[in-house]
Design a protein around this motif. Structure first.
Motif, short mmCIF file in Angstrom:
data_model
loop_
_atom_site.label_atom_id
_atom_site.label_comp_id
_atom_site.label_asym_id
_atom_site.label_seq_id
_atom_site.Cartn_x
_atom_site.Cartn_y
_atom_site.Cartn_z
N VAL A 1 0.84 -1.20 0.00
CA VAL A 1 0.00 0.00 0.00
C VAL A 1 0.88 1.24 0.00
CG1 VAL A 1 -1.64 1.37 1.37
CG2 VAL A 1 -1.97 -1.10 1.11
N GLU A 2 0.58 2.15 -0.91
CA GLU A 2 1.23 3.46 -0.93
C GLU A 2 0.19 4.50 -0.52
OE1 GLU A 2 3.71 6.47 -3.92
OE2 GLU A 2 2.67 4.71 -4.74
N LEU A 3 0.40 5.12 0.64
CA LEU A 3 -0.53 6.12 1.14
C LEU A 3 -0.37 7.44 0.38
CD1 LEU A 3 -0.13 5.42 4.96
CD2 LEU A 3 -2.07 4.78 3.52
N PRO A 4 -1.39 8.28 0.38
CA PRO A 4 -1.30 9.55 -0.34
C PRO A 4 -0.13 10.44 0.10
CG PRO A 4 -3.58 9.10 0.23
CD PRO A 4 -2.74 8.06 0.93
N TRP B 1 4.55 3.87 2.92
CA TRP B 1 4.23 2.56 2.38
C TRP B 1 3.97 1.57 3.50
CZ3 TRP B 1 4.60 0.57 -2.83
CH2 TRP B 1 4.92 1.55 -3.80
N MET B 2 3.14 0.56 3.21
CA MET B 2 2.89 -0.54 4.13
C MET B 2 2.83 -1.85 3.34
SD MET B 2 -0.07 0.90 6.72
CE MET B 2 -1.28 1.23 5.41
N GLU C 1 -4.85 -3.96 10.73
CA GLU C 1 -4.78 -3.49 12.11
C GLU C 1 -4.45 -2.00 12.17
OE1 GLU C 1 -2.01 -6.31 13.76
OE2 GLU C 1 -3.65 -7.56 14.52
N TRP C 2 -3.61 -1.51 11.25
CA TRP C 2 -3.28 -0.08 11.19
C TRP C 2 -4.53 0.73 10.85
CZ3 TRP C 2 -3.34 3.82 7.48
CH2 TRP C 2 -2.62 4.98 7.80
N PHE C 3 -5.28 0.27 9.86
CA PHE C 3 -6.50 0.99 9.50
C PHE C 3 -7.53 0.96 10.62
CE2 PHE C 3 -5.20 0.76 4.95
CZ PHE C 3 -5.44 2.09 4.63
N GLU C 4 -7.55 -0.13 11.38
CA GLU C 4 -8.48 -0.20 12.51
C GLU C 4 -8.15 0.86 13.56
OE1 GLU C 4 -11.46 -2.44 13.20
OE2 GLU C 4 -11.13 -1.90 11.11
#
Length: 274
Positions: A52-55, A59-60, A68-71
């Motif tokens: 995942v590349e965040l805006p 990166w993740m 879990e990070w999004f939670e």
């Protein structure tokens, strides 16, 4: 937000289902050979999908820690139960579903010729257009690599094949009982453990010819749940979850205790011994 992955990827499908349910906007970007071997390792330290590349440029990688990070970032509606016992059992089964079902998923995909031919074609078409080689050669190389690395190399032999296939067949039987009784594993809404099982059931067992035929004939309620998971949205999925750990999880927990945890312990001992 960009999700680098594949339309036939085990863990990409799991993460996409979570993002769709939480209604978090994203763009899926095909994980070409260059992105897998150069772009993602440079950004994350490992060649792995999904990434995942965040805006904001961060990166993740690794689907469970990403969820879990999004939670933590977007806690409502929570997919991890707040009850400690339910949370523990959910984490245990999510890990089991992620890792223990991986072996039969790869076996069914690469040991059966119709499946291997179809999936090698899809991989070459989607992920390897930038590799300068004839398509037939790339398909042959993919089948050879995947079988050697993820079937034979992961311990699937004539002596273990029946056990490996039995993991999938027993899981279908257990989940069929669950989904005949209720929409999701813990009740009326998807929770953490649903996404764990969805990984293999969506883009491997529910897609590949041999495994999906078994699912449709043996466990039609599981086949229906796969579609229900993909279509679930938090804004329109209503209801609660059961109390405690459901009795119909018992066969899954038995397999965790009888096979998966001993396997993890043996793996840890082997690693410690070099």
């Amino acid at each position: 937000m960009k999700v680098y992955g594949s339309d036939i990827s085990y863990f990409t499908g799991k993460l996409e289902a979570y993002l769709r349910y939480k209604e978090i906007p994203y763009e899926r970007v095909a994980m070409t050979a260059r992105r897998f071997n150069v772009t993602v390792p440079r950004a994350t330290g490992v060649a792995q999908m999904p990434a995942v590349e965040l805006p904001d440029g961060r990166w993740m990688t690794d689907s469970t820690p990403i969820i879990e990070w999004f939670e933590r970032e977007r806690p409502e509606p929570a997919v991890l139960p707040r009850d400690p016992l339910q949370a523990f059992a959910s984490r245990l089964l999510e890990d089991y579903a992620d890792e223990w079902l991986w072996r039969p998923a790869m076996h069914y995909r690469w040991s059966y010729r119709p499946d291997a031919v179809l999936l090698s074609h899809r991989i070459v078409t989607e992920l390897l257009p930038d590799v300068p080689a004839p398509a037939w050669l790339k398909r042959w190389a993919i089948r050879r690599r995947q079988f050697r690395g993820y079937v034979r190399g992961d311990g699937v032999t004539a002596g273990t094949r029946a056990h490996v296939e039995g993991i999938y067949l027993r899981t279908l039987t257990t989940l069929e009982t669950v989904f005949t009784a209720r929409p999701f594993l813990l009740g009326a809404v998807p929770t953490f453990v649903d996404f764990g099982f969805f990984a293999s059931m969506f883009r491997h067992f529910g897609l590949d010819p041999t495994a999906s035929t078994l699912m449709r004939t043996r466990a039609p309620a599981v086949y229906e749940w796969v579609a229900r998971m993909w279509n679930a949205r938090a804004s329109r999925t209503r209801g609660g979850i059961l109390a405690g750990v459901p009795d119909d999880w018992a066969p899954l927990l038995d397999d965790v205790g009888g096979a998966y945890l001993p396997y993890l312990c043996a793996n840890a001992d082997a690693y410690a011994a070099g």
